[in-house]
Design a protein around this motif. Structure first.
Motif, PDB file in Angstrom:
ATOM      1  N   MET A 269       8.903 -12.236   4.322  1.00  0.00           N
ATOM      2  CA  MET A 269       8.542 -10.866   4.054  1.00  0.00           C
ATOM      3  C   MET A 269       7.029 -10.700   3.996  1.00  0.00           C
ATOM      4  O   MET A 269       6.496  -9.731   4.497  1.00  0.00           O
ATOM      5  CB  MET A 269       9.176 -10.442   2.736  1.00  0.00           C
ATOM      6  CG  MET A 269       8.933  -9.024   2.400  1.00  0.00           C
ATOM      7  SD  MET A 269      10.313  -8.101   3.007  1.00  0.00           S
ATOM      8  CE  MET A 269      10.261  -6.677   2.062  1.00  0.00           C
ATOM      9  N   ALA A 270       6.340 -11.662   3.420  1.00  0.00           N
ATOM     10  CA  ALA A 270       4.888 -11.579   3.308  1.00  0.00           C
ATOM     11  C   ALA A 270       4.242 -11.686   4.681  1.00  0.00           C
ATOM     12  O   ALA A 270       3.244 -11.032   4.949  1.00  0.00           O
ATOM     13  CB  ALA A 270       4.365 -12.671   2.391  1.00  0.00           C
ATOM     14  N   GLU A 271       4.849 -12.522   5.566  1.00  0.00           N
ATOM     15  CA  GLU A 271       4.297 -12.651   6.913  1.00  0.00           C
ATOM     16  C   GLU A 271       4.429 -11.343   7.678  1.00  0.00           C
ATOM     17  O   GLU A 271       3.542 -10.979   8.435  1.00  0.00           O
ATOM     18  CB  GLU A 271       5.019 -13.778   7.676  1.00  0.00           C
ATOM     19  CG  GLU A 271       4.382 -15.124   7.486  1.00  0.00           C
ATOM     20  CD  GLU A 271       5.002 -16.153   8.402  1.00  0.00           C
ATOM     21  OE1 GLU A 271       5.153 -15.884   9.615  1.00  0.00           O
ATOM     22  OE2 GLU A 271       5.338 -17.227   7.892  1.00  0.00           O
ATOM     23  N   GLN A 272       5.496 -10.631   7.478  1.00  0.00           N
ATOM     24  CA  GLN A 272       5.691  -9.342   8.150  1.00  0.00           C
ATOM     25  C   GLN A 272       4.654  -8.335   7.667  1.00  0.00           C
ATOM     26  O   GLN A 272       4.118  -7.553   8.458  1.00  0.00           O
ATOM     27  CB  GLN A 272       7.106  -8.813   7.890  1.00  0.00           C
ATOM     28  CG  GLN A 272       8.183  -9.590   8.604  1.00  0.00           C
ATOM     29  CD  GLN A 272       9.567  -9.075   8.239  1.00  0.00           C
ATOM     30  OE1 GLN A 272       9.728  -8.325   7.279  1.00  0.00           O
ATOM     31  NE2 GLN A 272      10.566  -9.509   9.001  1.00  0.00           N
ATOM     32  N   ASP A 273       4.365  -8.361   6.385  1.00  0.00           N
ATOM     33  CA  ASP A 273       3.360  -7.447   5.827  1.00  0.00           C
ATOM     34  C   ASP A 273       1.971  -7.776   6.376  1.00  0.00           C
ATOM     35  O   ASP A 273       1.201  -6.874   6.707  1.00  0.00           O
ATOM     36  CB  ASP A 273       3.349  -7.527   4.302  1.00  0.00           C
ATOM     37  CG  ASP A 273       4.602  -6.914   3.675  1.00  0.00           C
ATOM     38  OD1 ASP A 273       5.265  -6.097   4.372  1.00  0.00           O
ATOM     39  OD2 ASP A 273       4.910  -7.248   2.518  1.00  0.00           O
ATOM     40  N   VAL A 274       1.677  -9.052   6.500  1.00  0.00           N
ATOM     41  CA  VAL A 274       0.376  -9.472   7.031  1.00  0.00           C
ATOM     42  C   VAL A 274       0.258  -9.064   8.500  1.00  0.00           C
ATOM     43  O   VAL A 274      -0.787  -8.553   8.937  1.00  0.00           O
ATOM     44  CB  VAL A 274       0.177 -10.992   6.845  1.00  0.00           C
ATOM     45  CG1 VAL A 274      -1.039 -11.477   7.611  1.00  0.00           C
ATOM     46  CG2 VAL A 274       0.068 -11.340   5.371  1.00  0.00           C
ATOM     47  N   ASP A 275       1.324  -9.266   9.266  1.00  0.00           N
ATOM     48  CA  ASP A 275       1.306  -8.880  10.679  1.00  0.00           C
ATOM     49  C   ASP A 275       1.147  -7.356  10.823  1.00  0.00           C
ATOM     50  O   ASP A 275       0.409  -6.879  11.692  1.00  0.00           O
ATOM     51  CB  ASP A 275       2.582  -9.342  11.387  1.00  0.00           C
ATOM     52  CG  ASP A 275       2.618 -10.850  11.609  1.00  0.00           C
ATOM     53  OD1 ASP A 275       1.528 -11.467  11.562  1.00  0.00           O
ATOM     54  OD2 ASP A 275       3.728 -11.393  11.826  1.00  0.00           O
ATOM     55  N   LYS A 276       1.851  -6.631   9.985  1.00  0.00           N
ATOM     56  CA  LYS A 276       1.758  -5.168  10.015  1.00  0.00           C
ATOM     57  C   LYS A 276       0.333  -4.723   9.667  1.00  0.00           C
ATOM     58  O   LYS A 276      -0.224  -3.831  10.315  1.00  0.00           O
ATOM     59  CB  LYS A 276       2.764  -4.570   9.028  1.00  0.00           C
ATOM     60  CG  LYS A 276       2.885  -3.084   9.115  1.00  0.00           C
ATOM     61  CD  LYS A 276       3.973  -2.574   8.182  1.00  0.00           C
ATOM     62  CE  LYS A 276       4.074  -1.074   8.250  1.00  0.00           C
ATOM     63  NZ  LYS A 276       5.078  -0.540   7.351  1.00  0.00           N
ATOM     64  N   LEU A 277      -0.249  -5.366   8.679  1.00  0.00           N
ATOM     65  CA  LEU A 277      -1.616  -5.039   8.270  1.00  0.00           C
ATOM     66  C   LEU A 277      -2.596  -5.369   9.389  1.00  0.00           C
ATOM     67  O   LEU A 277      -3.513  -4.593   9.664  1.00  0.00           O
ATOM     68  CB  LEU A 277      -1.977  -5.803   6.992  1.00  0.00           C
ATOM     69  CG  LEU A 277      -3.321  -5.473   6.359  1.00  0.00           C
ATOM     70  CD1 LEU A 277      -3.394  -4.006   5.979  1.00  0.00           C
ATOM     71  CD2 LEU A 277      -3.555  -6.347   5.138  1.00  0.00           C
ATOM     72  N   ARG A 278      -2.395  -6.499  10.057  1.00  0.00           N
ATOM     73  CA  ARG A 278      -3.269  -6.867  11.182  1.00  0.00           C
ATOM     74  C   ARG A 278      -3.180  -5.830  12.304  1.00  0.00           C
ATOM     75  O   ARG A 278      -4.182  -5.446  12.895  1.00  0.00           O
ATOM     76  CB  ARG A 278      -2.890  -8.250  11.720  1.00  0.00           C
ATOM     77  CG  ARG A 278      -3.395  -9.369  10.888  1.00  0.00           C
ATOM     78  CD  ARG A 278      -3.103 -10.705  11.527  1.00  0.00           C
ATOM     79  NE  ARG A 278      -3.547 -11.783  10.650  1.00  0.00           N
ATOM     80  CZ  ARG A 278      -2.955 -12.929  10.517  1.00  0.00           C
ATOM     81  NH1 ARG A 278      -1.866 -13.199  11.223  1.00  0.00           N
ATOM     82  NH2 ARG A 278      -3.436 -13.833   9.707  1.00  0.00           N
ATOM     83  N   ASN A 279      -1.978  -5.400  12.596  1.00  0.00           N
ATOM     84  CA  ASN A 279      -1.782  -4.377  13.634  1.00  0.00           C
ATOM     85  C   ASN A 279      -2.474  -3.068  13.256  1.00  0.00           C
ATOM     86  O   ASN A 279      -3.086  -2.414  14.105  1.00  0.00           O
ATOM     87  CB  ASN A 279      -0.299  -4.137  13.891  1.00  0.00           C
ATOM     88  CG  ASN A 279       0.365  -5.304  14.587  1.00  0.00           C
ATOM     89  OD1 ASN A 279      -0.302  -6.087  15.256  1.00  0.00           O
ATOM     90  ND2 ASN A 279       1.671  -5.437  14.414  1.00  0.00           N
ATOM     91  N   GLU A 280      -2.382  -2.693  12.010  1.00  0.00           N
ATOM     92  CA  GLU A 280      -3.024  -1.456  11.555  1.00  0.00           C
ATOM     93  C   GLU A 280      -4.544  -1.572  11.617  1.00  0.00           C
ATOM     94  O   GLU A 280      -5.234  -0.625  12.000  1.00  0.00           O
ATOM     95  CB  GLU A 280      -2.555  -1.109  10.145  1.00  0.00           C
ATOM     96  CG  GLU A 280      -1.121  -0.618  10.097  1.00  0.00           C
ATOM     97  CD  GLU A 280      -0.655  -0.287   8.685  1.00  0.00           C
ATOM     98  OE1 GLU A 280      -1.459  -0.345   7.741  1.00  0.00           O
ATOM     99  OE2 GLU A 280       0.541   0.028   8.543  1.00  0.00           O
ATOM    100  N   VAL A 281      -5.082  -2.722  11.260  1.00  0.00           N
ATOM    101  CA  VAL A 281      -6.536  -2.935  11.329  1.00  0.00           C
ATOM    102  C   VAL A 281      -6.986  -2.899  12.788  1.00  0.00           C
ATOM    103  O   VAL A 281      -8.027  -2.307  13.113  1.00  0.00           O
ATOM    104  CB  VAL A 281      -6.918  -4.269  10.645  1.00  0.00           C
ATOM    105  CG1 VAL A 281      -8.354  -4.648  10.964  1.00  0.00           C
ATOM    106  CG2 VAL A 281      -6.702  -4.180   9.149  1.00  0.00           C
ATOM    107  N   THR A 282      -6.217  -3.503  13.674  1.00  0.00           N
ATOM    108  CA  THR A 282      -6.544  -3.480  15.098  1.00  0.00           C
ATOM    109  C   THR A 282      -6.545  -2.037  15.615  1.00  0.00           C
ATOM    110  O   THR A 282      -7.446  -1.627  16.358  1.00  0.00           O
ATOM    111  CB  THR A 282      -5.548  -4.331  15.904  1.00  0.00           C
ATOM    112  OG1 THR A 282      -5.574  -5.673  15.405  1.00  0.00           O
ATOM    113  CG2 THR A 282      -5.885  -4.328  17.375  1.00  0.00           C
TER     114      THR A 282
END
Length: 90
Positions: A1-14
């Protein structure tokens, strides 16, 4: 679950970075357009001033040709007054 949040955050920052680049490019374009329009307005104003100066010069020239004695007398009086003003400031 934490990895999904990190990936989502990375996508939003991009996505934010891409949006900021787009906004920056838009602002650059707007600034360039406005500066070009300002330059054109100044250039048109200078051209109009040249035309007006030429017309005024022609008007003075024709006045001198029509009334040469009055023109010489007026020039002499203006020179005399200017000389008196400059001399009185010393």
């Amino acid at each position: 679950m934490a990895e999904q949040d990190v990936d989502k955050l990375r996508n939003e920052v991009t996505q934010l970075r891409e949006d900021m680049r787009s906004i920056t490019e838009t602002l650059k374009t707007i600034a360039a357009d406005r500066s070009e329009k300002g330059y054109d307005k100044v250039k048109d104003g200078i051209d109009q001033a040249r035309v007006n100066a030429r017309q005024a010069g022609k008007a003075v020239e024709s006045q001198i040709e029509e009334k040469p004695f009055s023109s010489v007398l007026l020039t002499f009086i203006i020179g005399l007054i200017t000389g008196l003003l400059v001399q009185s400031r010393r």
